[in-house]
Enzyme design. Structure first.
Site, PDB file in Angstrom:
ATOM      1  N   HIS A  26     -36.389   4.156  10.648  1.00 41.41           N
ATOM      2  CA  HIS A  26     -35.223   4.258   9.840  1.00 41.41           C
ATOM      3  C   HIS A  26     -35.438   4.136   7.890  1.00 41.41           C
ATOM      4  CE1 HIS A  26     -36.454   0.038   9.444  1.00 41.41           C
ATOM      5  NE2 HIS A  26     -35.797  -0.302   8.614  1.00 41.41           N
ATOM      6  N   HIS A  42     -35.497   2.574   5.135  1.00 44.30           N
ATOM      7  CA  HIS A  42     -35.876   1.535   4.324  1.00 44.30           C
ATOM      8  C   HIS A  42     -37.421   1.873   3.216  1.00 44.30           C
ATOM      9  CE1 HIS A  42     -32.581  -1.524   5.823  1.00 44.30           C
ATOM     10  NE2 HIS A  42     -32.006  -0.583   4.821  1.00 44.30           N
ATOM     11  N   ASP A  70     -39.484   0.078   2.656  1.00 47.27           N
ATOM     12  CA  ASP A  70     -41.033  -0.709   3.447  1.00 47.27           C
ATOM     13  C   ASP A  70     -41.343   0.191   4.605  1.00 47.27           C
ATOM     14  OD1 ASP A  70     -38.525  -2.157   4.439  1.00 47.27           O
ATOM     15  OD2 ASP A  70     -39.517  -2.930   4.929  1.00 47.27           O
ATOM     16  N   HIS A  71     -39.989   0.872   4.606  1.00 49.31           N
ATOM     17  CA  HIS A  71     -41.616   1.693   6.106  1.00 49.31           C
ATOM     18  C   HIS A  71     -41.257   3.437   5.731  1.00 49.31           C
ATOM     19  CE1 HIS A  71     -39.894  -1.188   8.859  1.00 49.31           C
ATOM     20  NE2 HIS A  71     -38.826  -1.453   8.258  1.00 49.31           N
ATOM     21  N   HIS A 113     -29.065  -1.831  12.570  1.00 51.16           N
ATOM     22  CA  HIS A 113     -29.967  -2.008  11.138  1.00 51.16           C
ATOM     23  C   HIS A 113     -29.663  -1.004  10.026  1.00 51.16           C
ATOM     24  CE1 HIS A 113     -32.473  -4.289   8.556  1.00 51.16           C
ATOM     25  NE2 HIS A 113     -33.484  -2.999   8.961  1.00 51.16           N
ATOM     26  N   ASP A 171     -37.151  -2.377  12.780  1.00 50.19           N
ATOM     27  CA  ASP A 171     -36.017  -3.143  12.294  1.00 50.19           C
ATOM     28  C   ASP A 171     -34.977  -3.794  13.492  1.00 50.19           C
ATOM     29  OD1 ASP A 171     -37.633  -3.542  10.407  1.00 50.19           O
ATOM     30  OD2 ASP A 171     -36.583  -3.645   8.923  1.00 50.19           O
ATOM     31  N   HIS A 204     -42.090  -6.060  12.142  1.00 49.77           N
ATOM     32  CA  HIS A 204     -42.424  -7.486  10.701  1.00 49.77           C
ATOM     33  C   HIS A 204     -42.686  -9.047  11.932  1.00 49.77           C
ATOM     34  CE1 HIS A 204     -40.268  -5.836   7.338  1.00 49.77           C
ATOM     35  NE2 HIS A 204     -39.694  -4.986   8.419  1.00 49.77           N
TER      36      HIS A 204
END
Length: 260
Positions: free
Chosen positions: A51, A53, A55-56, A105, A131, A169
């Site tokens: 996805h 975001h 941090d990905h 999410h 996530d 995570h």
């Protein structure tokens, strides 16, 4: 033989590193530096994204430029060269890869199921779920609805119980402490929390888990259990929901967890 290893990133992210033969792939590289360090003298064969975001995805541009490798993921993400969508079937590392849409999410969220041959038995399945599904938890709802997220979790929960779950995570301890509050009589949660605490005390990952473990200890996959529904309803203090359905139980649990 397939090898899957976590590359720690930021404070609690895992970038999953997949190797088979001379091929190296990574899932959700939010940061390029630890990936480059983990590769050493090896080249990166490709990137998978669940996805959008940061941090990905934050390391995608640097890695794809450095290694001139393909990027598989949702078409909505800049830098994706091989768009994926629900129901797609591809080959990765010489193994079948199945794509599942799991909105909630985010609306573009995908889960990726890689199947490894298992002579004499059913294929070994490896789920990269970003996530959406966490160990003993699930992601916050930033874009989707509770109904969408619950449907996505139910889809993942229907996979074979031995399926390994590689989320992105290290949230397991906090999630299990909430799970204890949501279902205090569940001894499987108590036992899993003790195991997770021992792993983290030695700085070891609590992942991967399995779908079977999640079905036994993850409150968001146990909304059909009367004890969980009662706890969610009592905490939500919603007198209008005398007999909540599973989506309503999930909604109450997610709101409770957001403020736990």
């Amino acid at each position: 033989m397939l090898k899957i290893s976590p590359i720690p990133a930021f404070s609690d992210n895992y970038i999953w590193h997949l190797t088979r033969g001379d091929e190296h792939w990574v899932v959700d590289p939010g940061d390029a530096r630890p990936v480059i360090e983990a590769l050493g003298d090896s080249a990166l064969s490709g990137i998978l994204i669940t996805h959008h975001h940061l941090d990905h995805t934050g390391g995608v541009a640097q890695l794809s430029t450095r290694f001139q490798c393909p990027v598989y993921g949702p078409a909505s993400i800049k830098g994706v060269t091989e768009p994926l969508t629900d129901g797609d079937q591809r080959e990765l590392l010489g193994l079948p890869l199945r794509v599942m849409a799991v909105p909630g999410h985010t609306l573009d969220h995908l889960a990726l199921l890689l199947e490894e041959e298992n002579p004499g038995g059913a294929p070994r399945a490896h789920l990269f779920c970003g996530d959406t599904l966490f160990a003993a938890g699930c992601g916050r709802l930033f874009e989707g609805t509770p109904a969408q997220m619950y449907a996505s979790l139910s889809k993942l929960g229907a996979l074979p119980p031995e399926t390994k779950v590689y989320c992105a995570h290290e949230y397991t301890l906090a999630n299990l402490r909430f799970a204890e509050a949501a279902e205090p009589g569940n001894t499987a949660i108590v036992n899993r929390l003790a195991e997770a605490e021992a792993l983290r005390a030695n700085d070891r990952p609590t992942l991967p888990s399995t779908i079977g473990e999640e079905l036994a200890t993850n409150p968001f996959l146990r909304c059909h259990i009367p004890a969980v529904a009662r706890r969610a309803l009592n905490h939500g203090a919603d007198g209008s929901l005398e007999n909540p359905d599973e989506v309503q139980v999930f909604t109450l649990l997610r709101s409770w967890k957001d403020n736990f």
